[in-house]
Design a protein around this motif. Structure first.
Motif, PDB file in Angstrom:
ATOM      1  N   UNK A 125       1.030  -0.831   0.067  1.00 48.25           N
ATOM      2  CA  UNK A 125      -0.211   0.053   0.237  1.00 48.25           C
ATOM      3  C   UNK A 125       0.892   1.130  -0.195  1.00 48.25           C
ATOM      4  N   UNK A 126       0.438   2.230  -0.847  1.00 47.17           N
ATOM      5  CA  UNK A 126       1.556   3.815  -0.514  1.00 47.17           C
ATOM      6  C   UNK A 126       0.679   4.998   0.381  1.00 47.17           C
ATOM      7  N   UNK A 127       0.818   5.334   0.618  1.00 58.77           N
ATOM      8  CA  UNK A 127       0.334   6.027   1.385  1.00 58.77           C
ATOM      9  C   UNK A 127       0.773   7.949   0.551  1.00 58.77           C
ATOM     10  N   UNK A 128      -1.011   8.488   0.676  1.00 57.84           N
ATOM     11  CA  UNK A 128      -0.531   9.335  -0.175  1.00 57.84           C
ATOM     12  C   UNK A 128      -1.746  10.831   0.993  1.00 57.84           C
ATOM     13  N   UNK A 129      -1.090  11.859   1.564  1.00 56.26           N
ATOM     14  CA  UNK A 129      -1.564  12.863   1.658  1.00 56.26           C
ATOM     15  C   UNK A 129      -1.611  14.046   0.815  1.00 56.26           C
ATOM     16  N   UNK A 130      -3.016  15.092   1.368  1.00 58.30           N
ATOM     17  CA  UNK A 130      -3.645  15.936   0.729  1.00 58.30           C
ATOM     18  C   UNK A 130      -2.223  17.093   0.925  1.00 58.30           C
ATOM     19  N   UNK A 131      -2.301  18.360   0.027  1.00 59.90           N
ATOM     20  CA  UNK A 131      -1.157  19.365   0.097  1.00 59.90           C
ATOM     21  C   UNK A 131      -2.774  20.321   0.094  1.00 59.90           C
ATOM     22  N   UNK A 132      -3.922  20.546   0.597  1.00 61.73           N
ATOM     23  CA  UNK A 132      -4.740  21.493   0.138  1.00 61.73           C
ATOM     24  C   UNK A 132      -6.103  20.595   1.240  1.00 61.73           C
ATOM     25  N   UNK A 133      -6.089  22.187   2.836  1.00 56.63           N
ATOM     26  CA  UNK A 133      -7.818  21.385   3.288  1.00 56.63           C
ATOM     27  C   UNK A 133      -8.523  22.497   3.245  1.00 56.63           C
ATOM     28  N   UNK A 134      -9.184  22.268   1.766  1.00 55.67           N
ATOM     29  CA  UNK A 134     -10.998  22.530   1.877  1.00 55.67           C
ATOM     30  C   UNK A 134     -11.478  23.081   3.111  1.00 55.67           C
ATOM     31  N   UNK A 135     -11.236  22.427   4.074  1.00 56.39           N
ATOM     32  CA  UNK A 135     -12.043  22.696   5.381  1.00 56.39           C
ATOM     33  C   UNK A 135     -13.020  22.492   5.311  1.00 56.39           C
ATOM     34  N   UNK A 136     -13.953  22.007   4.326  1.00 60.59           N
ATOM     35  CA  UNK A 136     -15.512  21.448   4.236  1.00 60.59           C
ATOM     36  C   UNK A 136     -15.933  20.589   5.234  1.00 60.59           C
ATOM     37  N   UNK A 137     -14.706  20.186   6.141  1.00 55.79           N
ATOM     38  CA  UNK A 137     -15.689  19.256   6.646  1.00 55.79           C
ATOM     39  C   UNK A 137     -16.014  20.139   8.282  1.00 55.79           C
ATOM     40  N   UNK A 138     -16.046  21.451   8.248  1.00 58.92           N
ATOM     41  CA  UNK A 138     -16.474  22.475   9.112  1.00 58.92           C
ATOM     42  C   UNK A 138     -17.908  23.038   8.900  1.00 58.92           C
ATOM     43  N   UNK A 139     -17.977  22.316   7.854  1.00 59.81           N
ATOM     44  CA  UNK A 139     -19.569  22.488   7.336  1.00 59.81           C
ATOM     45  C   UNK A 139     -19.860  24.082   6.499  1.00 59.81           C
ATOM     46  N   UNK A 140     -18.492  24.779   6.048  1.00 63.37           N
ATOM     47  CA  UNK A 140     -19.120  26.388   5.981  1.00 63.37           C
ATOM     48  C   UNK A 140     -19.455  26.103   4.417  1.00 63.37           C
ATOM     49  N   UNK A 141     -20.038  27.113   3.941  1.00 61.15           N
ATOM     50  CA  UNK A 141     -20.694  27.066   2.555  1.00 61.15           C
ATOM     51  C   UNK A 141     -19.965  26.963   1.434  1.00 61.15           C
ATOM     52  N   UNK A 142     -20.479  26.575  -0.033  1.00 59.76           N
ATOM     53  CA  UNK A 142     -19.615  26.279  -1.116  1.00 59.76           C
ATOM     54  C   UNK A 142     -18.708  27.314  -1.229  1.00 59.76           C
ATOM     55  N   UNK A 143     -19.235  28.487  -1.238  1.00 60.23           N
ATOM     56  CA  UNK A 143     -18.623  29.565  -1.278  1.00 60.23           C
ATOM     57  C   UNK A 143     -16.413  29.976  -0.666  1.00 60.23           C
ATOM     58  N   UNK A 144     -16.881  29.725   0.864  1.00 60.91           N
ATOM     59  CA  UNK A 144     -15.894  29.526   1.182  1.00 60.91           C
ATOM     60  C   UNK A 144     -14.793  28.082   1.005  1.00 60.91           C
TER      61      UNK A 144
END
Length: 92
Positions: A3-22
């Motif tokens: 298995x390969x581990x792959x991480x992200x370089x940008x966290x959209x922070x969508x998990x915070x419940x913010x708006x689509x625009x944010x």
């Protein structure tokens, strides 16, 4: 385990419940937005699907594309060797 581990370089922070625009702003204005960036989005984010309808056309207009992690890793020599081993280990 092969298995390969792959991480992200940008966290959209969508998990915070913010708006689509944010969510879009968090991606578009992120200093890590560059060719090969991996954007973290969650399937359970309250506005993630709505945000994708904004994100995809905006990033395409900025000259970015979308692809698979396996294709991205083929462009990085130090990972390409590991990817070949990973692909061999997955063959039955």
């Amino acid at each position: 385990m092969g298995l390969l581990s792959v991480l992200w370089s940008i966290d959209s922070e969508d998990w915070k419940g913010i708006s689509a625009e944010e969510i879009l702003k968090n991606i578009k204005d992120n200093p890590n937005l560059e060719k090969g960036a991996i954007i973290l989005l969650h399937n359970a984010g309250a506005h993630t699907v709505e945000a994708l309808e904004l994100i995809i056309p905006v990033l395409k207009a900025m000259g970015y594309g979308f692809g698979r992690i396996s294709d991205l890793l083929k462009e990085v020599p130090e990972y390409n060797c590991g990817l070949k081993q990973f692909e061999k280990s997955r063959k039955i």
